[in-house]
Design a protein around this motif. Structure first.
Motif, PDB file in Angstrom:
ATOM      1  N   SER A 123      18.170  24.087  23.345  1.00  0.00           N
ATOM      2  CA  SER A 123      17.377  24.742  24.553  1.00  0.00           C
ATOM      3  C   SER A 123      16.293  23.617  25.252  1.00  0.00           C
ATOM      4  N   GLY A 124      16.340  23.617  26.329  1.00  0.00           N
ATOM      5  CA  GLY A 124      15.598  22.617  26.994  1.00  0.00           C
ATOM      6  C   GLY A 124      15.809  22.662  28.639  1.00  0.00           C
ATOM      7  N   ASN A 125      15.117  21.693  29.262  1.00  0.00           N
ATOM      8  CA  ASN A 125      15.252  21.518  30.846  1.00  0.00           C
ATOM      9  C   ASN A 125      16.292  20.551  30.986  1.00  0.00           C
ATOM     10  N   PRO A 126      17.492  21.278  32.030  1.00  0.00           N
ATOM     11  CA  PRO A 126      18.479  20.284  32.039  1.00  0.00           C
ATOM     12  C   PRO A 126      18.108  18.996  32.788  1.00  0.00           C
TER      13      PRO A 126
ATOM     14  N   SER B  55      18.592  26.110  29.500  1.00  0.00           N
ATOM     15  CA  SER B  55      17.308  26.515  29.651  1.00  0.00           C
ATOM     16  C   SER B  55      17.182  27.957  29.239  1.00  0.00           C
ATOM     17  N   ASP B  56      18.203  28.522  29.441  1.00  0.00           N
ATOM     18  CA  ASP B  56      18.323  30.067  29.059  1.00  0.00           C
ATOM     19  C   ASP B  56      18.598  30.196  27.355  1.00  0.00           C
ATOM     20  N   GLU B  57      17.349  30.808  26.774  1.00  0.00           N
ATOM     21  CA  GLU B  57      17.371  31.035  25.247  1.00  0.00           C
ATOM     22  C   GLU B  57      18.560  31.955  24.749  1.00  0.00           C
ATOM     23  N   GLU B  58      18.768  32.802  25.600  1.00  0.00           N
ATOM     24  CA  GLU B  58      19.928  33.871  25.184  1.00  0.00           C
ATOM     25  C   GLU B  58      21.256  32.932  25.259  1.00  0.00           C
ATOM     26  N   MET B  59      21.343  32.260  26.416  1.00  0.00           N
ATOM     27  CA  MET B  59      22.652  31.489  26.384  1.00  0.00           C
ATOM     28  C   MET B  59      22.845  30.587  25.273  1.00  0.00           C
TER      29      MET B  59
END
Length: 219
Positions: free
Chosen positions: A132-135, A108-112
């Motif tokens: 990117s998304g909700n785990p 979910s963390d865009e930077e990661m």
């Protein structure tokens, strides 16, 4: 041999081989992937310590021994399509890419997400990507998965993840049931409409924020 390479070799010899991990492919994956690339720069010097590492945004690098034993429980191979849930900066994704066919990390963390794909690229990994998304929702676009790995402690395993398992698929994670303080590594298997769960070993890792149970209010 560089200091990091020596530390990585020592991690494999003292933390993994000595803790019931015997699968050659898994051991070789931990020997190959540079753990120090997947932590914030100030933490690079402690990348190989024998403990979980908090890397920000509620994400961790799971203790190598626990993660390796989870993988040995799951026994990934080159026929597997894998979903790596809450994968952070992609260390677990990189490990899984060495022992599986295709790997999709969900974070979910865009930077990661950006850092993970950059680091996977630097290692010439061509069979894995982080999206990117909700785990909690998994990644339906590429479902079903023959293996799902959740990268931290959970108090619940969401139904959408179970739904994205293929027939014969398995899921591994560290589960804290009914408010337990001690977690257990579990293997969840799906055969048709039947889902079974088996406890493999005791393990304690930090809980992933999204996978905590909702607070119960008593009136």
């Amino acid at each position: 041999m560089s200091d990091f390479a020596t530390a990585r070799h020592n991690m494999v010899e003292s933390q993994i081989r000595t803790n019931k991990v015997t699968d050659t492919a898994i051991i070789e994956a931990f020997e190959f992937v540079p753990r120090e690339l997947f932590v914030p720069k100030p933490m690079m010097g402690v990348a190989y310590v024998d403990e979980d590492l908090a890397i920000g945004s509620g994400r961790i690098l799971m203790e190598a021994m626990v993660f390796a034993r989870l993988l040995q429980t799951a026994l990934p191979d080159k026929s597997d399509q894998v979903l790596d849930v809450a994968c952070g900066c992609g260390y677990s994704t990189a490990i899984l890419s060495r022992v599986s066919g295709t790997v999709y990390g969900i974070e979910s963390d865009e930077e990661m997400v950006s850092l993970a794909n950059e680091r996977l690229g630097s290692l010439d990994v061509d069979n894995a990507a982080v999206v990117s998304g909700n785990p909690l929702d998994g990644y339906t676009k590429k479902a079903p998965y023959s293996l799902i790995v959740i990268g931290g402690g959970v108090e619940r395993i969401p139904d959408p993840l179970i739904a994205q398992l293929s027939d014969g698929g398995r899921l591994v994670t560290i589960l804290y049931e009914d408010g337990a303080r001690q977690g257990t590594a579990v293997l969840v298997e799906k055969f048709g409409s039947t889902v079974s769960k088996r406890v493999i070993f005791d393990a304690s890792v930090p809980l992933l924020p999204e996978f905590r149970n909702e607070p119960k209010f008593v009136f």
